[in-house]
Design an enzyme around this catalytic site. Structure first.
Site, PDB file in Angstrom:
ATOM      1  CG  ASP A 266      29.513  -9.710 -32.025  1.00  0.00           C
ATOM      2  OD1 ASP A 266      29.118  -8.843 -32.974  1.00  0.00           O
ATOM      3  OD2 ASP A 266      30.166  -9.171 -31.172  1.00  0.00           O
ATOM      4  CB  VAL A 268      27.193  -6.455 -31.378  1.00  0.00           C
ATOM      5  CG1 VAL A 268      27.540  -4.898 -30.954  1.00  0.00           C
ATOM      6  CG2 VAL A 268      26.308  -6.961 -30.399  1.00  0.00           C
ATOM      7  CG  ASP A 276      30.816  -5.582 -37.735  1.00  0.00           C
ATOM      8  OD1 ASP A 276      30.186  -4.867 -38.315  1.00  0.00           O
ATOM      9  OD2 ASP A 276      30.851  -5.756 -36.392  1.00  0.00           O
ATOM     10  CD  GLU A 277      27.965  -8.794 -36.553  1.00  0.00           C
ATOM     11  OE1 GLU A 277      27.663  -9.795 -36.762  1.00  0.00           O
ATOM     12  OE2 GLU A 277      29.210  -8.343 -35.982  1.00  0.00           O
ATOM     13  CG  ASP A 307      15.980  -8.163 -37.690  1.00  0.00           C
ATOM     14  OD1 ASP A 307      16.293  -7.385 -37.844  1.00  0.00           O
ATOM     15  OD2 ASP A 307      15.218  -8.517 -36.638  1.00  0.00           O
ATOM     16  CG  ASP A 313      14.484 -12.719 -38.043  1.00  0.00           C
ATOM     17  OD1 ASP A 313      14.346 -12.785 -39.364  1.00  0.00           O
ATOM     18  OD2 ASP A 313      14.355 -11.738 -37.506  1.00  0.00           O
ATOM     19  CD  GLU A 314      10.668 -12.316 -35.845  1.00  0.00           C
ATOM     20  OE1 GLU A 314       9.644 -12.564 -35.056  1.00  0.00           O
ATOM     21  OE2 GLU A 314      11.667 -11.791 -35.342  1.00  0.00           O
ATOM     22  CG  HIS A 429      11.061 -19.529 -75.055  1.00  0.00           C
ATOM     23  ND1 HIS A 429      11.640 -19.506 -73.865  1.00  0.00           N
ATOM     24  CD2 HIS A 429      10.162 -20.464 -75.254  1.00  0.00           C
ATOM     25  CE1 HIS A 429      11.038 -20.665 -73.257  1.00  0.00           C
ATOM     26  NE2 HIS A 429      10.072 -21.347 -73.940  1.00  0.00           N
ATOM     27  CG  ASP A 476      13.408 -17.125 -72.209  1.00  0.00           C
ATOM     28  OD1 ASP A 476      12.507 -16.586 -72.753  1.00  0.00           O
ATOM     29  OD2 ASP A 476      13.567 -18.370 -72.156  1.00  0.00           O
ATOM     30  CB  SER A 573       8.128 -22.585 -72.258  1.00  0.00           C
ATOM     31  OG  SER A 573       8.989 -23.534 -72.686  1.00  0.00           O
TER      32      SER A 573
END
Length: 631
Positions: A266, A268, A276-277, A307, A313-314, A429, A476, A573
């Site tokens: 949640d 928090v 828990d998050e 965050d 979140d932004e 390589h 590689d 490559s």
């Protein structure tokens, strides 16, 4: 002579490769917001998956979250920095509990991190004044503070608004309970006053917002003072293992604390270590889910501080166009009395300032738009497809500013990516331990002809990964160290057509199906080497081992189009697979390594996953060149 069999840019082509080519204190007055015996579904739609939960991830797991400015990410775990490494500009002085002056919030937190004890008292230069203290009234659980200020300070209570388990955990830990709080609640201010008629009760309240990492409420965001009046004040019951065992607390935190399952995911921090998050399929109660599966508090969205690792979140798409966010549901009576966060210096703002200063030391992932040529490249169709979306198209002359061409003995067979300073990343390589044979060409568009923005730089050293296996392309990856200019620390003069791409520290930064881009001078539709730099969009492919079986090794990843319409091919490559986060910052997510023929349906291109080699890169290049907020 090394093989040039390794996948690169393809425009809806199916070019065959030689079969000989290599593989590519609770009381009755405390009101708990949770039922005594909550019922949790057998399959939680929010928590999981199990393989994530088994890892016991916490806020220190920097593959999923940012470390605070006083810590840095080492081997996937946030570790304490020495205080002297904290930023020193645009910060406020802090007083410690030992009356010592500290230069900044970051510095005092670095000391607290290393000692595992609360160290901060208050912001300010007058450290002879009485320091911060807190208490919990044993019979009713009311939280009582003394907060110093320029006038000396005063006793305060905590207003219930914004009081949650994260803050309650900090309060209980500050008073010796290692597992934090059992429950949070509130009681009417007038009832508290009546109970303490023989004692002078504070008349003012503050709100407190904690993240959960703090060692003391002094380290949390404390708001302006308001009159308590008819409001409710915050209460807390500290954790009791024997009581918790009697209740249906069926989620075990990484630290051994038990919480209700409906308290997870949640945003928090109920556990006190954020476990828990960390593993969430969805978020409850308005929490915001990052793509890494971490739930952050709803207040974190659009607060000016990243965050989520990718900045989601932004992102503007999650912030209302009005720019206003009503976080808490309060009555109109209380709305006028809500505290303003300006009376006290905000630790959160100090963290944002420190992170901004750390960020300013690293310039990467944002090309100089002023130098990108305005030439319009027409969209080309093939079999009804728009090739700008799924196939390769010519880049603009200065569009891909981190792309380099690796020239060996006057011949270009490989690409690479500039990561800042005097460093280029390419495939192992593509190189051999003979730096004098190589030159690095920056801002090259036409493969056979330099343009006016092209810089050609000799190579000082080549660092091939010590566990590179040429037979199966495991590990590689190689670092190319450029020669410095005479009497200077730079290797390239200021060139607006050259920009560094960022190096990712976490393999969780981008998830499967994310759209990224590849670029190079590899073979085109006709099987001929491209004349100009090409680029294309590809998708990150999950569970690549099911396509390549035991040929797929740790440190590898896949990207492309399972239909085979876009891929990297021979000549590409060492070139960059670049992914962009939600804020437009580009990261070098992969290095072109190998594949099963160019554009073979069902066989996406295989790339070296750069994030898996972050520590190796950092040890050679140093911190400033490779990381962002986790530095």
């Amino acid at each position: 002579m090394r093989s040039t069999r390794v996948s690169l840019l393809l425009v809806f082509l199916f070019v065959s490769r030689s079969e000989t080519d290599p593989i590519q204190q609770r009381t009755s007055t405390v009101i708990s917001p949770y039922p005594t015996t909550p019922t949790a579904p057998e399959i939680d739609e929010f928590l999981g998956p199990d393989e994530c939960l088994e890892k016991k991830l916490t806020r220190a797991s920097c593959d999923l979250v940012f470390c605070p400015p006083w810590e840095r990410c080492i081997n996937g775990q946030c570790s304490c920095k020495p205080p002297y490494l904290c930023p020193t500009e645009n910060v406020h002085p802090v007083c410690g509990r030992n009356s010592r002056n500290y230069r900044s919030y970051c510095q005092v937190m670095a000391v607290s991190c290393r000692t595992k004890k609360p160290t901060m008292s208050h912001f300010g230069e007058n450290c002879e004044a009485q320091g911060f203290r807190s208490s919990i009234e044993s019979d009713v659980g009311v939280v009582w503070l003394f907060v110093p200020d320029t006038k000396g300070g005063e006793d305060l209570l905590v207003f219930e608004t914004q009081w949650d388990m994260a803050a309650a955990n900090v309060a209980c830990k500050e008073h010796g309970n290692k597992l934090g709080a059992m429950s949070v609640g509130s009681m009417p201010y007038i009832d508290f006053v009546v109970n303490y008629q023989s004692k002078e009760v504070p008349y003012s309240c503050v709100t407190i917002r904690c993240q959960g990492f703090e060692n003391s409420l002094a380290e949390c965001v404390i708001s302006s003072k308001i009159q308590c009046d008819t409001m409710k004040v915050a209460t807390v019951t500290c954790y009791d293992e024997s009581q918790a065992s009697k209740e249906a607390r069926n989620f075990m935190c990484a630290n051994g604390k038990r919480v209700f399952q409906n308290q997870t995911c949640d945003g928090v921090d109920h556990c006190g270590d954020r476990s828990d998050e960390m593993c969430c399929k969805n978020c409850r109660d308005g929490g915001f889910r990052c793509k890494t599966g971490v739930c952050v508090h709803k207040d974190a969205v659009g607060d000016g501080q990243m965050d989520c690792l990718d900045g989601d979140d932004e992102s503007k798409k999650h912030i209302p166009s009005t720019g206003k966010r009503y976080i808490h549901t309060v009555t109109q009576t209380f709305l006028k009395q809500l505290p303003k966060p300006s009376d006290y210096i905000s630790p959160k703002e100090e963290i944002k300032a420190s992170r901004a200063q750390l960020e300013s030391k690293l310039y990467c992932g944002i090309p100089n738009a002023a130098t990108v040529d305005d030439e319009v490249v027409e969209e080309r169709r093939s079999s009804g497809r728009f090739k700008r979306v799924v196939g390769g198209v010519p880049a603009k002359p200065t569009q891909i500013q981190w792309q380099i061409a690796l020239e060996e003995n006057k011949k270009i067979d490989c690409g690479g990516a500039y990561i800042g300073g005097c460093w280029v990343l390419t495939a192992a390589h593509c190189v051999r331990p003979n730096p004098s044979a190589f030159m690095v060409k920056f801002s090259l568009w036409k493969k056979s002809k330099a343009q006016n923005t092209t810089d050609i730089v000799p190579v000082a050293q080549i660092h091939i990964h010590p566990r590179y296996n040429a037979s199966n392309y495991e590990n590689d990856i190689a670092l190319v160290e450029l020669k410095k200019l005479p009497f200077r620390d730079e290797c390239v003069l200021d060139n607006p057509a050259i920009s560094a791409v960022c190096v990712p520290w976490s393999s969780q930064l981008f998830q499967p199906n994310h759209t990224c881009s590849i670029s190079g001078w590899g073979r085109n539709r006709e099987g001929k080497a491209a004349r100009v730099l090409l680029w294309a969009n590809v998708s990150l492919v999950d569970q690549c081992q099911k396509y390549y079986k035991d040929r797929f090794k740790p440190g590898m990843m896949c990207a492309g189009d399972l239909a085979g319409s876009v891929d990297s091919c021979q000549g590409d490559s060492g070139g960059p697979l670049v992914c962009e986060d939600e804020l437009g910052v580009s990261y070098l997510w992969g290095i072109v390594s190998w594949g099963e023929r160019c554009g073979q349906p069902g066989f996406p291109g295989v790339y070296t996953q750069v994030a898996q080699y972050f520590e190796w890169i950092r040890l050679h290049t140093g911190w400033p060149a490779v990381t962002r907020f986790n530095s």
